[in-house]
Motif scaffolding. Sequence first.
Motif, short mmCIF file in Angstrom:
data_model
loop_
_atom_site.label_atom_id
_atom_site.label_comp_id
_atom_site.label_asym_id
_atom_site.label_seq_id
_atom_site.Cartn_x
_atom_site.Cartn_y
_atom_site.Cartn_z
N LEU A 258 6.17 5.43 -1.47
CA LEU A 258 6.34 4.65 -2.69
C LEU A 258 7.11 3.36 -2.41
N SER A 259 8.21 3.47 -1.67
CA SER A 259 9.03 2.29 -1.38
C SER A 259 8.33 1.35 -0.42
N TYR A 260 7.54 1.90 0.51
CA TYR A 260 6.73 1.07 1.41
C TYR A 260 5.80 0.17 0.58
N HIS A 261 5.15 0.77 -0.41
CA HIS A 261 4.25 0.01 -1.29
C HIS A 261 4.99 -1.13 -1.98
N LEU A 262 6.18 -0.84 -2.50
CA LEU A 262 6.94 -1.84 -3.25
C LEU A 262 7.33 -3.02 -2.37
N VAL A 263 7.71 -2.74 -1.12
CA VAL A 263 8.18 -3.80 -0.23
C VAL A 263 7.01 -4.58 0.37
N VAL A 264 5.99 -3.86 0.84
CA VAL A 264 4.86 -4.52 1.50
C VAL A 264 4.05 -5.37 0.51
N ARG A 265 3.93 -4.90 -0.73
CA ARG A 265 3.21 -5.68 -1.75
C ARG A 265 4.10 -6.72 -2.42
N HIS A 266 5.33 -6.86 -1.93
CA HIS A 266 6.28 -7.85 -2.44
C HIS A 266 6.55 -7.69 -3.94
N LEU A 267 6.59 -6.44 -4.37
CA LEU A 267 6.92 -6.17 -5.77
C LEU A 267 8.42 -6.08 -5.98
N MET A 268 9.16 -5.84 -4.90
CA MET A 268 10.60 -5.63 -5.02
C MET A 268 11.27 -5.96 -3.69
N PRO A 269 12.40 -6.68 -3.69
CA PRO A 269 13.12 -6.93 -2.44
C PRO A 269 13.73 -5.63 -1.90
N THR A 270 13.95 -5.60 -0.60
CA THR A 270 14.45 -4.38 0.03
C THR A 270 15.75 -3.88 -0.60
N ALA A 271 16.66 -4.80 -0.93
CA ALA A 271 17.95 -4.40 -1.48
C ALA A 271 17.83 -3.73 -2.83
N MET A 272 16.72 -3.94 -3.54
CA MET A 272 16.54 -3.32 -4.86
C MET A 272 15.92 -1.93 -4.77
N VAL A 273 15.34 -1.59 -3.62
CA VAL A 273 14.71 -0.27 -3.48
C VAL A 273 15.71 0.86 -3.68
N PRO A 274 16.91 0.80 -3.09
CA PRO A 274 17.88 1.87 -3.36
C PRO A 274 18.28 1.98 -4.82
N VAL A 275 18.30 0.84 -5.53
CA VAL A 275 18.62 0.87 -6.96
C VAL A 275 17.56 1.67 -7.72
N LEU A 276 16.31 1.42 -7.38
CA LEU A 276 15.22 2.18 -8.01
C LEU A 276 15.32 3.65 -7.65
N TYR A 277 15.67 3.93 -6.40
CA TYR A 277 15.83 5.33 -5.98
C TYR A 277 16.95 6.00 -6.78
N GLY A 379 0.04 8.77 2.77
CA GLY A 379 0.08 7.60 3.63
C GLY A 379 -1.28 7.18 4.13
N VAL A 380 -2.08 8.16 4.57
CA VAL A 380 -3.41 7.85 5.11
C VAL A 380 -4.33 7.33 4.00
N LEU A 381 -4.36 8.00 2.87
CA LEU A 381 -5.23 7.57 1.77
C LEU A 381 -4.78 6.22 1.20
N TYR A 382 -3.48 5.95 1.23
CA TYR A 382 -2.98 4.65 0.78
C TYR A 382 -3.57 3.54 1.64
N ASP A 383 -3.62 3.75 2.97
CA ASP A 383 -4.19 2.74 3.88
C ASP A 383 -5.69 2.56 3.66
N ILE A 384 -6.35 3.63 3.17
CA ILE A 384 -7.81 3.56 2.95
C ILE A 384 -8.14 2.98 1.59
N SER A 385 -7.60 3.63 0.54
CA SER A 385 -7.96 3.22 -0.82
C SER A 385 -6.99 3.85 -1.81
N VAL A 386 -6.30 3.03 -2.59
CA VAL A 386 -5.39 3.55 -3.61
C VAL A 386 -6.14 4.32 -4.70
N PRO A 387 -7.29 3.82 -5.21
CA PRO A 387 -8.03 4.62 -6.20
C PRO A 387 -8.45 5.99 -5.67
N LEU A 388 -8.83 6.05 -4.38
CA LEU A 388 -9.17 7.34 -3.79
C LEU A 388 -7.96 8.26 -3.77
#
Length: 414
Positions: A258-277, A379-388
């Motif tokens: 989940l946090s990988y998605h947030l950071v890689v898609r630039h939805l949230m800066p790294t420092a904010m991920v622990p706040v969300l957690y 993780g594997v399905l995320y790399d292939i297709s989020v809808p899948l």
Amino acid sequence: MKPARTTSAVPEPSDGPARGLSAWRFVVVFGGVSLLMDFVYEGARSVTGPLLAHLGASAAVVGVVTGAGEAAALGLRLVSGPLADRSRRFWTWTIAGYVLTAATVPVLGLTGVLWAACTLVIAERVGKAVRSPAKDTLLSHATAATGRGRGFAVHEAMDQVGALVGPLTVAGILALTGDDYAPALGVLALPGAAAVALLLWLRARVPDPIGYEITIGAAVPGEPPPAGSRETKLPRAFWAYAVFTAATLTGFATFGVLSYHLVVRHLMPTAMVPVLYAAAMAADAVAALATGWLYDRFGAQVLVVLPLLSAAVPALAFTDTVGVAVAGALVWGAAVGVQESTLRATVADLVPVGRRATAYGVFAGIMGAAALVGGALAGVLYDISVPLLIGVVAGIQTAALVLLWVTRAVRRGM
């Protein structure tokens, strides 16, 4: 199924089994130990995804490592649970596991090599595997007097205070140091040392917590039954609920993905991920308290909420809309709250005291295998297709609902 015993009308021993600690006080102090240790390892886990990504990991690697970590934390209890039952050294196993976690986490921020970081992530989870069956057995004795659902729920809620403060502390230090993981994780050595000290004090005050169950007549003292006897067999209802739980975890993504998605898609800066957690851990605490109270009133049928929450997580969390993704992380936290409180209370009600650590170990082993599959699958399905990924998880959780209905029917027929 309703819990085997309702304890609201049962008088709690005023002095406890040793030196003036009542059952509720034991639960609260043990909750303080877990609060401090959650400060440590949840602070680290809140940045596991970004840390591994910083070291060059792909989503698949993050999914496999975090899934393997959960598999270690759960699967190795197949060994530690029976050993704790045979040795009856529940405090020794509990203390050893806490010490391992407290020693491992601060080192994680110092490594700059991906394989070493992956090893430390898994090693921290091994500490949880060492302590958890014994710890849950010790706690289950006191919850016989407080109410299974409420006792485990209060303990879990206190867990999540630490799980909230830890990630917020890490987030603050990361913001001040420019995403430097060494000081952010190094400071976690302090609550780790405090947790071990408090645990040693609690052991000195209550060396044999089974006295709580003996006092109210919920258990009789004695050694576990001999190997090979019928009493060593775990109940059919236990196995049924283990299968249901495995299904829910097979389709459950880790926060690392989940946090990988947030950071890689630039939805949230790294420092904010622990706040969300931390916010997800607050949702965990609320869900634990709510389902714990409902469990004591209505029994294990409240577990129907778990597949529903698990199915909603990827549909929300893996979107590209920040608000929706945040909602998905909160739902993830609520699902974890049910897993960490109500499922543990159910095991304590289904299994006799002499086999309880073994049951917790077996139950966690099944969950660990499912967690490994679930983390890798996400993780594997995320790399292939989020809808899948969303569709596969929805199908798995639908099957889990069917399994819950079947297992409840089996329980009623016994």
